[in-house]
Design a protein around this motif. Sequence first.
Motif, PDB file in Angstrom:
ATOM      1  N   ARG A  77       0.827  -1.208   0.000  1.00 22.59           N
ATOM      2  CA  ARG A  77       0.000   0.000   0.000  1.00 22.59           C
ATOM      3  C   ARG A  77       0.863   1.260   0.000  1.00 22.59           C
ATOM      4  O   ARG A  77       1.710   1.441   0.865  1.00 22.59           O
ATOM      5  CB  ARG A  77      -0.909  -0.002   1.222  1.00 22.59           C
ATOM      6  CG  ARG A  77      -1.956   1.060   1.166  1.00 22.59           C
ATOM      7  CD  ARG A  77      -3.094   0.735   2.140  1.00 22.59           C
ATOM      8  NE  ARG A  77      -3.866   1.950   2.318  1.00 22.59           N
ATOM      9  CZ  ARG A  77      -3.917   2.637   3.443  1.00 22.59           C
ATOM     10  NH1 ARG A  77      -3.289   2.217   4.506  1.00 22.59           N
ATOM     11  NH2 ARG A  77      -4.616   3.736   3.501  1.00 22.59           N
ATOM     12  N   ALA A  78       0.623   2.108  -0.982  1.00 22.24           N
ATOM     13  CA  ALA A  78       1.317   3.389  -1.059  1.00 22.24           C
ATOM     14  C   ALA A  78       0.695   4.365  -0.072  1.00 22.24           C
ATOM     15  O   ALA A  78      -0.474   4.246   0.285  1.00 22.24           O
ATOM     16  CB  ALA A  78       1.222   3.945  -2.476  1.00 22.24           C
ATOM     17  N   ALA A  79       1.481   5.346   0.359  1.00 21.31           N
ATOM     18  CA  ALA A  79       0.962   6.417   1.205  1.00 21.31           C
ATOM     19  C   ALA A  79       0.640   7.598   0.299  1.00 21.31           C
ATOM     20  O   ALA A  79       1.513   8.137  -0.381  1.00 21.31           O
ATOM     21  CB  ALA A  79       2.006   6.812   2.251  1.00 21.31           C
ATOM     22  N   VAL A  80      -0.615   7.994   0.258  1.00 22.78           N
ATOM     23  CA  VAL A  80      -1.050   9.083  -0.621  1.00 22.78           C
ATOM     24  C   VAL A  80      -0.549  10.411  -0.052  1.00 22.78           C
ATOM     25  O   VAL A  80      -0.825  10.750   1.095  1.00 22.78           O
ATOM     26  CB  VAL A  80      -2.586   9.095  -0.791  1.00 22.78           C
ATOM     27  CG1 VAL A  80      -3.034  10.277  -1.628  1.00 22.78           C
ATOM     28  CG2 VAL A  80      -3.046   7.781  -1.420  1.00 22.78           C
ATOM     29  N   THR A  81       0.188  11.151  -0.883  1.00 20.07           N
ATOM     30  CA  THR A  81       0.792  12.413  -0.453  1.00 20.07           C
ATOM     31  C   THR A  81       0.115  13.635  -1.054  1.00 20.07           C
ATOM     32  O   THR A  81       0.381  14.749  -0.631  1.00 20.07           O
ATOM     33  CB  THR A  81       2.286  12.445  -0.822  1.00 20.07           C
ATOM     34  OG1 THR A  81       2.419  12.310  -2.238  1.00 20.07           O
ATOM     35  CG2 THR A  81       3.052  11.335  -0.118  1.00 20.07           C
ATOM     36  N   SER A  90      -0.445  11.757  -6.143  1.00 17.55           N
ATOM     37  CA  SER A  90       0.960  11.532  -5.834  1.00 17.55           C
ATOM     38  C   SER A  90       1.026  10.640  -4.603  1.00 17.55           C
ATOM     39  O   SER A  90       0.128  10.662  -3.756  1.00 17.55           O
ATOM     40  CB  SER A  90       1.673  12.861  -5.561  1.00 17.55           C
ATOM     41  OG  SER A  90       3.058  12.649  -5.379  1.00 17.55           O
ATOM     42  N   SER A  91       2.097   9.854  -4.515  1.00 18.30           N
ATOM     43  CA  SER A  91       2.214   8.953  -3.373  1.00 18.30           C
ATOM     44  C   SER A  91       3.668   8.607  -3.090  1.00 18.30           C
ATOM     45  O   SER A  91       4.549   8.791  -3.928  1.00 18.30           O
ATOM     46  CB  SER A  91       1.418   7.670  -3.617  1.00 18.30           C
ATOM     47  OG  SER A  91       2.007   6.930  -4.668  1.00 18.30           O
ATOM     48  N   LEU A  92       3.860   8.093  -1.898  1.00 23.70           N
ATOM     49  CA  LEU A  92       5.111   7.470  -1.508  1.00 23.70           C
ATOM     50  C   LEU A  92       4.926   6.003  -1.875  1.00 23.70           C
ATOM     51  O   LEU A  92       4.063   5.322  -1.316  1.00 23.70           O
ATOM     52  CB  LEU A  92       5.317   7.654   0.001  1.00 23.70           C
ATOM     53  CG  LEU A  92       6.572   7.113   0.641  1.00 23.70           C
ATOM     54  CD1 LEU A  92       7.810   7.784   0.064  1.00 23.70           C
ATOM     55  CD2 LEU A  92       6.513   7.347   2.148  1.00 23.70           C
TER      56      LEU A  92
END
Length: 123
Positions: A77-81, A90-92
Amino acid sequence: MPTASIPALRDCLDREMERLELWPARAPWIRHAVAAHPRDAFAPPRLWAWDGHHYVPVDRGRDEERWAREVYSSPYRAAVTQVTGGVASSSLSCASVVVDMLDSLLLEEGHKVLELGTATARA
């Protein structure tokens, strides 16, 4: 859900990566590099969490634990930035993708790498 510190969440993600055999055996340096450069150092102070209907802000200064859980939630799971028009823009990248990309480089001692990334939409 019990309270957890950033180091505890980081360790939990590391163990989950190990359980799922996501750490590449041929490149143990990757696990060491990930430990030396923790995800939270690259995450902006505001992340965005999906509440089932829309993205809501999660600010480190207001709820550090919830913010850290977004950063270290899952290997997949990406972290939404950043959210634009209600859509994640955009994400981490998720930890498993970062590790896979590093492993795919097939780096050996003496190789040099120049990485030109756009970073994580920090304001």
